[in-house]
Design a protein around this motif. Structure first.
Motif, PDB file in Angstrom:
ATOM      1  N   GLY A 166      90.081  83.786  18.272  1.00 57.64           N
ATOM      2  CA  GLY A 166      88.708  84.275  18.294  1.00 57.64           C
ATOM      3  C   GLY A 166      88.358  84.997  19.580  1.00 57.64           C
ATOM      4  N   GLY A 167      89.369  85.340  20.390  1.00 64.92           N
ATOM      5  CA  GLY A 167      89.129  86.013  21.666  1.00 64.92           C
ATOM      6  C   GLY A 167      89.537  87.469  21.634  1.00 64.92           C
ATOM      7  N   ILE A 168      89.584  88.057  22.806  1.00 69.44           N
ATOM      8  CA  ILE A 168      90.008  89.450  22.984  1.00 69.44           C
ATOM      9  C   ILE A 168      90.496  89.577  24.421  1.00 69.44           C
ATOM     10  CG2 ILE A 168      87.844  90.436  23.819  1.00 69.44           C
ATOM     11  CD1 ILE A 168      89.921  92.106  21.104  1.00 69.44           C
ATOM     12  N   ASP A 169      91.424  90.486  24.671  1.00 66.12           N
ATOM     13  CA  ASP A 169      91.939  90.653  26.032  1.00 66.12           C
ATOM     14  C   ASP A 169      91.933  92.134  26.396  1.00 66.12           C
ATOM     15  OD1 ASP A 169      93.136  90.565  28.469  1.00 66.12           O
ATOM     16  OD2 ASP A 169      94.911  89.450  27.841  1.00 66.12           O
ATOM     17  N   LEU A 170      90.908  92.535  27.131  1.00 64.26           N
ATOM     18  CA  LEU A 170      90.779  93.926  27.549  1.00 64.26           C
ATOM     19  C   LEU A 170      91.571  94.233  28.817  1.00 64.26           C
ATOM     20  CD1 LEU A 170      86.956  94.579  27.018  1.00 64.26           C
ATOM     21  CD2 LEU A 170      88.839  95.014  25.439  1.00 64.26           C
ATOM     22  N   SER A 171      92.165  93.226  29.414  1.00 72.37           N
ATOM     23  CA  SER A 171      92.808  93.402  30.720  1.00 72.37           C
ATOM     24  C   SER A 171      94.275  93.803  30.631  1.00 72.37           C
ATOM     25  CB  SER A 171      92.695  92.108  31.534  1.00 72.37           C
ATOM     26  OG  SER A 171      93.468  91.067  30.958  1.00 72.37           O
ATOM     27  N   VAL A 172      94.860  93.879  29.431  1.00 76.95           N
ATOM     28  CA  VAL A 172      96.310  94.050  29.307  1.00 76.95           C
ATOM     29  C   VAL A 172      96.824  95.326  29.980  1.00 76.95           C
ATOM     30  CG1 VAL A 172      96.614  92.611  27.268  1.00 76.95           C
ATOM     31  CG2 VAL A 172      95.935  95.007  26.982  1.00 76.95           C
ATOM     32  N   ALA A 216      99.707  97.552  34.887  1.00 76.84           N
ATOM     33  CA  ALA A 216      99.723  98.328  36.129  1.00 76.84           C
ATOM     34  C   ALA A 216     100.092  97.444  37.317  1.00 76.84           C
ATOM     35  CB  ALA A 216      98.368  98.990  36.355  1.00 76.84           C
ATOM     36  N   ILE A 217      99.571  96.218  37.350  1.00 79.85           N
ATOM     37  CA  ILE A 217      99.886  95.292  38.446  1.00 79.85           C
ATOM     38  C   ILE A 217     101.369  94.961  38.442  1.00 79.85           C
ATOM     39  CG2 ILE A 217      99.526  92.952  39.319  1.00 79.85           C
ATOM     40  CD1 ILE A 217      96.648  93.129  38.327  1.00 79.85           C
ATOM     41  N   ILE A 225      88.655  96.056  34.952  1.00 75.48           N
ATOM     42  CA  ILE A 225      88.147  96.906  36.026  1.00 75.48           C
ATOM     43  C   ILE A 225      88.896  96.645  37.334  1.00 75.48           C
ATOM     44  CG2 ILE A 225      86.116  97.472  37.407  1.00 75.48           C
ATOM     45  CD1 ILE A 225      84.413  96.640  34.964  1.00 75.48           C
ATOM     46  N   ALA A 226      88.969  95.377  37.719  1.00 76.20           N
ATOM     47  CA  ALA A 226      89.532  95.035  39.029  1.00 76.20           C
ATOM     48  C   ALA A 226      91.049  95.097  39.064  1.00 76.20           C
ATOM     49  CB  ALA A 226      89.069  93.638  39.444  1.00 76.20           C
ATOM     50  N   GLY A 227      91.707  94.831  37.926  1.00 74.94           N
ATOM     51  CA  GLY A 227      93.163  94.764  37.903  1.00 74.94           C
ATOM     52  C   GLY A 227      93.822  96.060  38.328  1.00 74.94           C
ATOM     53  N   ARG A 228      93.340  97.172  37.799  1.00 76.92           N
ATOM     54  CA  ARG A 228      93.930  98.457  38.185  1.00 76.92           C
ATOM     55  C   ARG A 228      93.638  98.758  39.650  1.00 76.92           C
ATOM     56  NH1 ARG A 228      96.442 101.824  35.133  1.00 76.92           N
ATOM     57  NH2 ARG A 228      95.675 100.759  33.267  1.00 76.92           N
ATOM     58  N   GLY A 229      92.475  98.318  40.116  1.00 77.84           N
ATOM     59  CA  GLY A 229      92.161  98.481  41.532  1.00 77.84           C
ATOM     60  C   GLY A 229      93.121  97.687  42.407  1.00 77.84           C
ATOM     61  N   ILE A 230      93.488  96.487  41.962  1.00 77.44           N
ATOM     62  CA  ILE A 230      94.451  95.666  42.697  1.00 77.44           C
ATOM     63  C   ILE A 230      95.799  96.386  42.784  1.00 77.44           C
ATOM     64  CG2 ILE A 230      95.786  93.515  42.609  1.00 77.44           C
ATOM     65  CD1 ILE A 230      93.320  92.199  41.333  1.00 77.44           C
ATOM     66  N   ALA A 231      96.225  96.965  41.668  1.00 85.02           N
ATOM     67  CA  ALA A 231      97.497  97.697  41.653  1.00 85.02           C
ATOM     68  C   ALA A 231      97.445  98.915  42.573  1.00 85.02           C
ATOM     69  CB  ALA A 231      97.829  98.130  40.229  1.00 85.02           C
ATOM     70  N   GLN A 232      96.316  99.591  42.589  1.00 87.02           N
ATOM     71  CA  GLN A 232      96.183 100.773  43.439  1.00 87.02           C
ATOM     72  C   GLN A 232      96.165 100.399  44.919  1.00 87.02           C
ATOM     73  OE1 GLN A 232      92.593 102.247  41.668  1.00 87.02           O
ATOM     74  NE2 GLN A 232      93.660 103.601  40.241  1.00 87.02           N
ATOM     75  N   VAL A 233      95.502  99.301  45.243  1.00 89.66           N
ATOM     76  CA  VAL A 233      95.467  98.839  46.632  1.00 89.66           C
ATOM     77  C   VAL A 233      96.865  98.418  47.081  1.00 89.66           C
ATOM     78  CG1 VAL A 233      94.614  97.013  48.157  1.00 89.66           C
ATOM     79  CG2 VAL A 233      93.043  98.166  46.595  1.00 89.66           C
ATOM     80  N   ALA A 234      97.588  97.716  46.192  1.00 86.41           N
ATOM     81  CA  ALA A 234      98.928  97.233  46.536  1.00 86.41           C
ATOM     82  C   ALA A 234      99.876  98.378  46.870  1.00 86.41           C
ATOM     83  CB  ALA A 234      99.497  96.408  45.389  1.00 86.41           C
ATOM     84  N   THR A 235      99.687  99.520  46.212  1.00 90.26           N
ATOM     85  CA  THR A 235     100.580 100.676  46.425  1.00 90.26           C
ATOM     86  C   THR A 235      99.936 101.755  47.286  1.00 90.26           C
ATOM     87  OG1 THR A 235      99.797 101.713  44.376  1.00 90.26           O
ATOM     88  CG2 THR A 235     101.728 100.290  44.219  1.00 90.26           C
ATOM     89  N   ASN A 236      98.731 101.474  47.798  1.00 89.68           N
ATOM     90  CA  ASN A 236      97.979 102.476  48.564  1.00 89.68           C
ATOM     91  C   ASN A 236      97.729 103.743  47.742  1.00 89.68           C
ATOM     92  OD1 ASN A 236      97.738 100.973  50.998  1.00 89.68           O
ATOM     93  ND2 ASN A 236      99.868 101.488  51.496  1.00 89.68           N
TER      94      ASN A 236
END
Length: 333
Positions: A75-81, A86-87, A148-159
């Motif tokens: 009954g859920g959904i996962d928009l973060s995949v 990317a992470i 929203i934040a996950g892709r930002g984390i990946a971008q920060v990790a790789t500058n």
């Protein structure tokens, strides 16, 4: 006085449910229709090169969509995949290129580049499950956080930099072959088989369906609802991490801005077209597999016939609406 007998419908008389038939066989019919259309109108569709392109492109969709199927079944959904892909794709090259952990032994570095990203992303999956189960946040909102934040984390990790690499041991999952079959296709089939067995033959599989069918009843029967929900988000994250590794290995580069972009739509579309109820309580793994092939063939067909790729997004969204409509009508009849 002579009594006359009149025939009355019996309880054994079964009415044909057109919507039910479409819901059961519609995905397969759509797949066959796309194949026939391409055979007739798309040049070189039956070539090995075309088959290879479609198989390698669909592999990551299937892997992510299987995780999405398990989440939706509760009954859920996962928009973060997509962001989790990317992470994972950002961390792996940093390990075997020595940017994250200084390791002299390349075999160890490559092994860690497979293991560490998956473990880290599984932790993010646990975080999704934690928000859903402990704070009773709606899944679409809870997973929107990492969307929203996950892709930002990946971008920060790789500058924000593109990571280009050449490492045959790591790239095997994206470019290697076993007896002529792409490694990622083999991984896709193994994941699908394991997920199918999980749902059909294990206790946790039955609990997943029970939670999605009626959460309150499942809780009253003693099913650990919180653990089951957390489990599916962790598995979804792990499969997204695996898909992310395959993508960067196939591309010989990692771009945090592009890896997994739009994958959540493809995964949800594959689940819906494959026949799993988006409201939960049903998980059709084989249907998801076929649904992913339909999504891929729709995109390929449009591109091969000169239709812009942007049109594929409209078609995929339309497929979701049609699939949900058919499911609702089939359940009402």
């Amino acid at each position: 006085m002579m009594m006359t007998q009149t025939s009355t419908p019996t309880s054994n008389t079964r009415k044909i449910n057109p919507m039910g038939l479409i819901g059961r066989y519609g995905t397969f019919a759509a797949f066959l229709a796309l194949v026939v259309f391409n055979i007739l109108f798309t040049p070189n569709f039956l070539s090995w090169q075309t088959l290879n392109v479609n198989l390698t492109q669909v592999a990551t969709i299937v892997i992510v969509a299987i995780g999405m199927t398990l989440v939706i079944a509760t009954g859920g959904i996962d928009l973060s995949v997509g962001s989790l892909m990317a992470i994972s794709g950002a961390i792996a090259p940093m390990i075997f290129m020595g940017g994250l952990i200084p390791i002299d032994n390349m075999a160890v570095a490559v092994t860690l580049s497979f293991v560490v990203p998956v473990i880290i992303v599984m932790a993010f999956g646990w975080f999704n499950g934690f928000l859903v189960t402990r704070f009773a946040i709606q899944p679409i909102v809870a997973t929107l956080v990492l969307f929203i934040a996950g892709r930002g984390i990946a971008q920060v990790a790789t500058n924000g930099n593109l990571q280009v690499f050449k490492n045959e041991a790591f790239q095997f999952i994206g470019m290697g072959r076993v007896m002529g079959i792409p490694a990622q296709v083999i991984i896709m089939l193994v994941v699908a088989l394991l997920a199918h067995c999980l749902i059909r033959y294990t206790v946790i599989g039955r609990q997943i369906i029970a939670v999605g069918g009626n959460e309150k009843a499942a809780r009253l029967t003693g099913i650990p609802v919180r653990k089951v929900k957390t489990f599916v988000y962790v598995i979804s994250a792990a499969l997204a991490a695996l898909a992310g590794l395959i993508v960067v290995a196939r591309n010989s580069s990692s771009d945090a801005n592009l890896v997994g972009l739009g994958m959540e739509l493809d995964a949800i579309a594959a689940v819906a077209v494959g026949g799993s109820l988006l409201t939960g309580g049903r998980a059709n793994i084989l249907g998801t597999l076929l649904g992913a092939f339909v999504i891929q063939l729709v995109r390929y067909t449009l591109l091969a016939n000169g239709v812009p790729d942007a049109a594929a997004l409209i078609v995929k969204a339309s497929l979701i609406v049609i699939a949900v409509y058919i499911q609702q009508r089939a359940d009402k009849v």
